[in-house]
Write a protein that holds these residues in place. Structure first.
Motif, PDB file in Angstrom:
ATOM      1  N   LEU A 244       0.318  -1.379   0.052  1.00  0.00           N
ATOM      2  CA  LEU A 244      -0.244   0.160  -0.050  1.00  0.00           C
ATOM      3  C   LEU A 244       1.107   1.339   0.079  1.00  0.00           C
ATOM      4  CD1 LEU A 244      -3.011  -1.049   2.860  1.00  0.00           C
ATOM      5  CD2 LEU A 244      -3.072  -0.816  -0.227  1.00  0.00           C
ATOM      6  N   ASN A 245       1.915   1.230   0.349  1.00  0.00           N
ATOM      7  CA  ASN A 245       3.061   1.900   0.705  1.00  0.00           C
ATOM      8  C   ASN A 245       3.109   2.594  -0.997  1.00  0.00           C
ATOM      9  OD1 ASN A 245       4.295  -0.355   2.227  1.00  0.00           O
ATOM     10  ND2 ASN A 245       5.014   1.507   2.200  1.00  0.00           N
ATOM     11  N   ARG A 248      -0.019   5.361  -1.290  1.00  0.00           N
ATOM     12  CA  ARG A 248       0.007   5.976   0.002  1.00  0.00           C
ATOM     13  C   ARG A 248      -0.513   8.444  -0.193  1.00  0.00           C
ATOM     14  NH1 ARG A 248       4.482   9.373   3.542  1.00  0.00           N
ATOM     15  NH2 ARG A 248       3.299   9.949   5.897  1.00  0.00           N
ATOM     16  N   LEU A 251      -4.665   7.021  -0.088  1.00  0.00           N
ATOM     17  CA  LEU A 251      -4.713   5.830   0.544  1.00  0.00           C
ATOM     18  C   LEU A 251      -6.107   5.188   0.983  1.00  0.00           C
ATOM     19  CD1 LEU A 251      -3.484   2.804   2.424  1.00  0.00           C
ATOM     20  CD2 LEU A 251      -2.841   4.982   3.810  1.00  0.00           C
ATOM     21  N   LEU A 255      -8.583   2.156   0.470  1.00  0.00           N
ATOM     22  CA  LEU A 255      -8.554   1.967   1.245  1.00  0.00           C
ATOM     23  C   LEU A 255     -10.207   1.262   1.461  1.00  0.00           C
ATOM     24  CD1 LEU A 255      -7.305   2.155   4.413  1.00  0.00           C
ATOM     25  CD2 LEU A 255      -6.842   0.757   2.278  1.00  0.00           C
ATOM     26  N   SER A 270      -4.040  -5.446   6.518  1.00  0.00           N
ATOM     27  CA  SER A 270      -2.543  -5.177   6.403  1.00  0.00           C
ATOM     28  C   SER A 270      -1.146  -5.302   7.039  1.00  0.00           C
ATOM     29  CB  SER A 270      -2.612  -2.880   6.289  1.00  0.00           C
ATOM     30  OG  SER A 270      -1.705  -2.449   5.983  1.00  0.00           O
ATOM     31  N   PHE A 301       5.092   4.419   5.792  1.00  0.00           N
ATOM     32  CA  PHE A 301       4.105   4.705   6.684  1.00  0.00           C
ATOM     33  C   PHE A 301       4.439   5.531   7.719  1.00  0.00           C
ATOM     34  CE2 PHE A 301       1.780   1.751   3.834  1.00  0.00           C
ATOM     35  CZ  PHE A 301       0.881   3.231   3.160  1.00  0.00           C
ATOM     36  N   GLU A 305      -0.842   5.348  10.636  1.00  0.00           N
ATOM     37  CA  GLU A 305      -1.473   5.952   9.531  1.00  0.00           C
ATOM     38  C   GLU A 305      -2.446   5.116   8.522  1.00  0.00           C
ATOM     39  OE1 GLU A 305      -0.198   7.959   5.376  1.00  0.00           O
ATOM     40  OE2 GLU A 305       1.215   7.512   7.031  1.00  0.00           O
ATOM     41  N   VAL A 306      -2.043   4.105   9.110  1.00  0.00           N
ATOM     42  CA  VAL A 306      -2.792   2.708   7.823  1.00  0.00           C
ATOM     43  C   VAL A 306      -4.064   2.477   8.759  1.00  0.00           C
ATOM     44  CG1 VAL A 306      -3.366   0.712   7.448  1.00  0.00           C
ATOM     45  CG2 VAL A 306      -1.196   1.544   6.728  1.00  0.00           C
ATOM     46  N   ASP A 333      -2.266  -4.613  10.999  1.00  0.00           N
ATOM     47  CA  ASP A 333      -4.254  -3.734  11.136  1.00  0.00           C
ATOM     48  C   ASP A 333      -4.845  -4.726  11.207  1.00  0.00           C
ATOM     49  OD1 ASP A 333      -2.731  -1.193  12.447  1.00  0.00           O
ATOM     50  OD2 ASP A 333      -2.418  -0.617  10.209  1.00  0.00           O
TER      51      ASP A 333
END
Length: 337
Positions: A244-245, A248, A251, A255, A270, A301, A305-306, A333
């Motif tokens: 997922l970076n 970013r 993001l 999601l 994640s 991240f 953050e996620v 997560d």
């Protein structure tokens, strides 16, 4: 008469840093020469040099350096791999990561050769090309042994403990690379099926491992760009590890797309970095990502953050924990729709 200053410097850390280049070059040279393949049993420097066709004296110096790095044992002027080295650096080991280390070095060599230039003048005018499928296919292949060297099994065991896992029918490994995480998770379940989504060239690599582990009846691939292309729907579980970076800046939108692809009550997991201490820790990730950052790609991240983006995307609940990996601690997560 002028007196010497009353000082007692402790410089071990600084000397260790300065020696870092030597350490790296010793390891990469040993990988290039397949030194560790010859050290499953105790060998003299002369015998290794004879097998490799290398200079005997300089071969001995290299082997002494590897012993200084605690990669090989030296006794009675003979050298042998230590157990962890045998597993990680013998090219026939299922957990061989030599190719991964060589590729990591190659991908960062350009910018790291002159950090001062980047610091003085800024990142290159041409940003890194994240769309080069051949590079990512090679990267996926290099990462496969790392994943099956323990991380895939550990994460599969963790995910199998998620409430409701026993009833899951379909999972997606988003940006799955070689797909070992997906294969391991499907193997933890009696009937769940898996889909590995990645670029077309990368899914070809994943298909090799699907065949190797005889999972063709339960694991398939889907090729595309997960940002712009459909990723499917009706998933009970979506897994994303260290991918997922690359989205970013967008993001939350990504999601939301993942949220829509899940069944009601479905789970998104994640597995990603999370920087702490004002983005200076974990040191392994800060240093390992330095080439990306100096190239103008600040994709790491912050801790939490996620998870915060999961909440903004509409997930009903988010549970977060830290998991240890061979590289560094990472954030896990778990969000439920």
């Amino acid at each position: 008469m002028k007196q010497l200053p009353d000082l007692d410097l402790e410089l071990h850390n600084l000397f260790d840093i300065v020696n870092g280049r030597t350490k790296t070059q010793l390891l990469l040279t040993a990988i290039e020469l397949n030194i560790f393949d010859f050290l499953s049993t105790s060998q003299s420097a002369e015998s290794v040099a004879a097998e490799l066709g290398t200079h005997p004296m300089c071969t001995r110096f290299l082997l002494d350096g590897l012993a200084a790095l605690d990669l090989v044992d030296k006794k009675d002027n003979r050298y042998q791999n230590l157990p962890d080295t045998q597993m990680a650096l013998h090219s026939q080991s299922p957990a061989y990561v030599g190719r991964m280390f060589s590729m990591m070095d190659g991908m960062s060599a350009g910018i790291m050769a002159d950090i001062g230039h980047a610091v003085r003048h800024g990142p290159p005018d041409t940003p890194a090309d994240f769309g080069n499928e051949a590079v990512w296919a090679a990267h996926a292949r290099s990462m496969a042994n790392y994943q099956r060297g323990g991380p895939a099994q550990k994460m599969a065991a963790t995910v199998s403990q998620i409430d409701g896992f026993a009833s899951f029918e379909k999972m997606l490994d988003l940006g799955g690379g070689p797909g070992l995480y997906c294969i391991a998770m499907v193997a933890e379940h009696p009937r769940m099926r898996g889909v590995i989504f990645d670029q077309p060239a990368v899914t070809k690599v994943a298909e090799e491992f699907i065949a190797e582990y005889e999972m063709a009846d339960r694991v398939t691939t889907m090729a595309g760009d997960y940002v712009n292309d459909p990723i499917g729907e009706g998933y009970d579980l979506i897994w994303a590890s260290a991918t997922l970076n690359f989205v970013r800046p967008g993001l939350t939108a990504m999601l939301e797309k993942i949220h829509r692809a899940l069944k009601p009550g479905g789970v998104f997991v994640s597995h990603a970095d999370g920087l702490t201490h004002e983005r200076t820790q974990p040191a392994a990730y800060v240093l390992g990502s330095m080439a990306w950052m100096l190239s103008g790609q600040d994709l790491m991240f912050d801790s939490g953050e996620v998870a915060e983006a999961m909440k903004r995307a509409g997930f009903a609940s988010v549970e977060s924990t830290i998991v240890e990996t061979p590289m560094m601690p990472m954030e896990l997560d778990i969000a439920r729709k």
